[in-house]
Design a protein around this motif. Sequence first.
Motif, mmCIF file in Angstrom:
data_model
loop_
_atom_site.group_PDB
_atom_site.id
_atom_site.type_symbol
_atom_site.label_atom_id
_atom_site.label_comp_id
_atom_site.label_asym_id
_atom_site.label_seq_id
_atom_site.Cartn_x
_atom_site.Cartn_y
_atom_site.Cartn_z
ATOM 1 N N ARG A 1 27.122 47.901 37.369
ATOM 2 C CA ARG A 1 28.375 48.342 36.769
ATOM 3 C C ARG A 1 28.409 48.029 35.264
ATOM 4 N NH1 ARG A 1 32.535 48.622 40.854
ATOM 5 N NH2 ARG A 1 31.773 46.643 41.666
ATOM 6 N N LYS B 1 28.120 50.680 32.439
ATOM 7 C CA LYS B 1 29.415 51.273 32.034
ATOM 8 C C LYS B 1 29.569 52.790 32.107
ATOM 9 C CE LYS B 1 30.977 47.340 29.393
ATOM 10 N NZ LYS B 1 29.812 46.443 29.495
ATOM 11 N N SER C 1 22.644 49.317 41.409
ATOM 12 C CA SER C 1 23.446 48.570 42.383
ATOM 13 C C SER C 1 24.470 49.546 42.962
ATOM 14 C CB SER C 1 24.205 47.441 41.684
ATOM 15 O OG SER C 1 25.215 48.007 40.870
ATOM 16 N N ARG C 2 25.092 49.122 44.038
ATOM 17 C CA ARG C 2 26.132 49.998 44.606
ATOM 18 C C ARG C 2 27.321 50.093 43.647
ATOM 19 N NH1 ARG C 2 28.454 49.541 50.638
ATOM 20 N NH2 ARG C 2 30.613 50.038 50.198
ATOM 21 N N GLN D 1 20.514 53.671 45.080
ATOM 22 C CA GLN D 1 21.086 52.369 45.471
ATOM 23 C C GLN D 1 20.083 51.452 46.163
ATOM 24 O OE1 GLN D 1 24.843 52.470 47.651
ATOM 25 N NE2 GLN D 1 24.232 50.574 48.680
ATOM 26 N N ILE D 2 20.081 50.228 45.667
ATOM 27 C CA ILE D 2 19.198 49.195 46.232
ATOM 28 C C ILE D 2 20.081 48.137 46.882
ATOM 29 C CG2 ILE D 2 17.619 47.314 45.558
ATOM 30 C CD1 ILE D 2 16.701 49.319 43.298
ATOM 31 N N THR E 1 22.722 48.189 52.096
ATOM 32 C CA THR E 1 23.007 49.537 52.597
ATOM 33 C C THR E 1 22.308 50.598 51.755
ATOM 34 O OG1 THR E 1 25.089 49.288 51.406
ATOM 35 C CG2 THR E 1 25.189 49.091 53.781
ATOM 36 N N SER F 1 25.610 41.860 38.903
ATOM 37 C CA SER F 1 26.091 40.478 39.092
ATOM 38 C C SER F 1 25.243 39.691 40.081
ATOM 39 C CB SER F 1 27.549 40.499 39.550
ATOM 40 O OG SER F 1 27.667 41.247 40.747
ATOM 41 N N GLN G 1 24.770 41.434 48.924
ATOM 42 C CA GLN G 1 24.311 42.727 49.483
ATOM 43 C C GLN G 1 23.276 43.381 48.566
ATOM 44 O OE1 GLN G 1 27.567 42.029 48.913
ATOM 45 N NE2 GLN G 1 28.615 42.072 50.890
ATOM 46 N N ASN H 1 22.080 39.789 31.730
ATOM 47 C CA ASN H 1 23.505 39.799 32.035
ATOM 48 C C ASN H 1 24.222 38.988 30.963
ATOM 49 O OD1 ASN H 1 26.151 39.290 33.342
ATOM 50 N ND2 ASN H 1 25.127 40.169 35.130
ATOM 51 N N LEU I 1 23.263 43.967 27.517
ATOM 52 C CA LEU I 1 22.092 44.792 27.851
ATOM 53 C C LEU I 1 21.858 45.876 26.808
ATOM 54 C CD1 LEU I 1 22.603 47.869 29.409
ATOM 55 C CD2 LEU I 1 23.817 46.331 30.926
HETATM 56 P P1 FAD Z 1 29.624 43.853 39.290
HETATM 57 O O1 FAD Z 1 29.681 42.865 40.394
HETATM 58 O O2 FAD Z 1 30.879 44.390 38.765
HETATM 59 O O3 FAD Z 1 28.738 43.233 38.140
HETATM 60 C C1 FAD Z 1 28.574 43.784 36.886
HETATM 61 C C2 FAD Z 1 27.814 42.767 36.051
HETATM 62 O O4 FAD Z 1 27.499 43.326 34.809
HETATM 63 C C3 FAD Z 1 28.583 41.485 35.778
HETATM 64 O O5 FAD Z 1 27.799 40.381 36.196
HETATM 65 C C4 FAD Z 1 28.771 41.473 34.268
HETATM 66 O O6 FAD Z 1 28.684 40.190 33.703
HETATM 67 C C5 FAD Z 1 27.592 42.335 33.823
HETATM 68 N N1 FAD Z 1 27.803 43.033 32.559
HETATM 69 C C6 FAD Z 1 28.877 43.774 32.155
HETATM 70 N N2 FAD Z 1 28.654 44.321 30.958
HETATM 71 C C7 FAD Z 1 27.415 43.908 30.563
HETATM 72 C C8 FAD Z 1 26.633 44.153 29.428
HETATM 73 N N3 FAD Z 1 27.064 44.948 28.433
HETATM 74 N N4 FAD Z 1 25.431 43.555 29.336
HETATM 75 C C9 FAD Z 1 24.973 42.758 30.331
HETATM 76 N N5 FAD Z 1 25.684 42.486 31.459
HETATM 77 C C10 FAD Z 1 26.899 43.070 31.572
HETATM 78 N N6 FAD Z 1 25.802 46.383 46.606
HETATM 79 C C11 FAD Z 1 24.563 46.779 46.266
HETATM 80 O O7 FAD Z 1 24.153 46.673 45.099
HETATM 81 N N7 FAD Z 1 23.741 47.327 47.224
HETATM 82 C C12 FAD Z 1 24.106 47.463 48.514
HETATM 83 O O8 FAD Z 1 23.311 47.983 49.318
HETATM 84 C C13 FAD Z 1 25.411 47.048 48.900
HETATM 85 N N8 FAD Z 1 25.824 47.135 50.174
HETATM 86 C C14 FAD Z 1 27.060 46.660 50.503
HETATM 87 C C15 FAD Z 1 27.464 46.670 51.856
HETATM 88 C C16 FAD Z 1 28.701 46.176 52.200
HETATM 89 C C17 FAD Z 1 29.091 46.176 53.646
HETATM 90 C C18 FAD Z 1 29.562 45.659 51.213
HETATM 91 C C19 FAD Z 1 30.894 45.083 51.588
HETATM 92 C C20 FAD Z 1 29.190 45.642 49.894
HETATM 93 C C21 FAD Z 1 27.945 46.154 49.515
HETATM 94 N N9 FAD Z 1 27.526 46.161 48.187
HETATM 95 C C22 FAD Z 1 26.251 46.524 47.874
HETATM 96 C C23 FAD Z 1 28.458 45.865 47.071
HETATM 97 C C24 FAD Z 1 28.319 44.459 46.531
HETATM 98 O O9 FAD Z 1 29.119 43.571 47.266
HETATM 99 C C25 FAD Z 1 28.785 44.421 45.039
HETATM 100 O O10 FAD Z 1 30.106 44.911 44.974
HETATM 101 C C26 FAD Z 1 27.930 45.251 44.117
HETATM 102 O O11 FAD Z 1 26.552 44.931 44.297
HETATM 103 C C27 FAD Z 1 28.319 44.959 42.670
HETATM 104 O O12 FAD Z 1 27.599 45.765 41.799
HETATM 105 P P2 FAD Z 1 27.316 45.290 40.313
HETATM 106 O O13 FAD Z 1 26.587 44.000 40.335
HETATM 107 O O14 FAD Z 1 26.717 46.420 39.603
HETATM 108 O O15 FAD Z 1 28.786 45.154 39.735
#
Ligand code: FAD
Length: 324
Positions: free
Chosen positions: A212, A215, A237-238, A251-252, A255, A270, A274, A289, A308
């Motif tokens: 995420r 952005k 990521s999801r 997606q890695i 799921t 993050s 999952q 990060n 990043l």
């Molecule tokens: P966030 O948790 O929002 O993290 C974003 C990160 O980016 C933060 O750490 C932040 O500090 C960093 N960041 C922001 N801006 C910058 C920048 N400019 N430079 C550097 N760092 C920055 N997730 C998966 O990935 N794969 C799955 O297969 C999966 N299966 C799931 C199954 C179930 C049943 C459930 C409930 C959830 C599942 N999820 C899965 C979702 C998982 O729980 C998280 O919600 C998801 O992985 C979060 O994605 P993220 O890390 O991209 O986002």
Amino acid sequence: MSKKVVVIGEAREGSLRNVTFEAIAAGKIISDGGEVIGVLCGSGDLQESGKEMVYYGADRVVTVSHDELQTYTADGYSQAVSAVIEDEDPEGIVMGHTSIGKELTPKLASKLETGLISDATEVVNEGGNIVFTRPIYSGKAFEKKEITDGLVFATIRPNNIPPLNRDDSLSGEVTAKEVEVKGIRTIIKELIRKSSEGVDLSEAKVIVAGGRGVKSSEGFEPLEELADVLGGTVGASRGACDAGYCDYSLQIGQTGKVVTPDLYIACGISGAIQHLAGMSNSKVIVAINKDPEANIFNVADYGIVGDLFDVVPKLIEELKELNV
Ligand code: FAD
């Protein structure tokens, strides 16, 4: 005790997938000096692909070509592979733990009334006993398993068992078997490729994944460039998929796809449990990060705390200078 082992190969658009060669290497270990027989299903002339399996260590190969096998269906492939298994009566069967392998092998195992060790990351011969290692609890722990009696049937995770070196001086028979394929209940009307370019994620040696934190979909552009420079591919990521920054095929995680590249670069992810379930067994993990407390740093071999959008372009510049 030496065994006769059948290795089920897999091709995509006419090219054998690398995991086929890894499965042959696993088949060699399981066979303990016995015979390794490759099986390849498809349509048209499969002779060349069959020979390729021989160059990677199969003692001989049986191909099953049929119009109904042009595209994979569980019904079609299980009929074709079952016919070969019936002829060969092997003591071991191996296949890649791919989308196809995950569907086909349980179907075959139930037909054969046997068990199945799925998703093995290591196969070793311990004094004649074949021991499989496989991840459990979403990759948080590993278990070792052995089949002491009956058919040794396993799938192997791509990118974990090194293939043997290709040797085109090896010879082995490639024979075509006629199988009557019928009663296919799945009709494939169209194949829509979501990620047509780049390397298949599950077999990629280098993955640059965005979360995420990227952005936007444009935010993936520097990641794509970094992946290009390193000869890898992009994953996500999801969080990034849910936000609409990229396609779900990237997606890695639990799921999504399970990957084990040599190098995994997580950008703006993050490190939710999952997500870790799909990548924590990568050989080297680099995390970028801006939050020093991000959980991804707990699994990273190298961590870069920073934005990043500053770090990735610098990495690209340095790597280009190094001419990697
Ligand atoms: P966030 O948790 O929002 O993290 C974003 C990160 O980016 C933060 O750490 C932040 O500090 C960093 N960041 C922001 N801006 C910058 C920048 N400019 N430079 C550097 N760092 C920055 N997730 C998966 O990935 N794969 C799955 O297969 C999966 N299966 C799931 C199954 C179930 C049943 C459930 C409930 C959830 C599942 N999820 C899965 C979702 C998982 O729980 C998280 O919600 C998801 O992985 C979060 O994605 P993220 O890390 O991209 O986002």
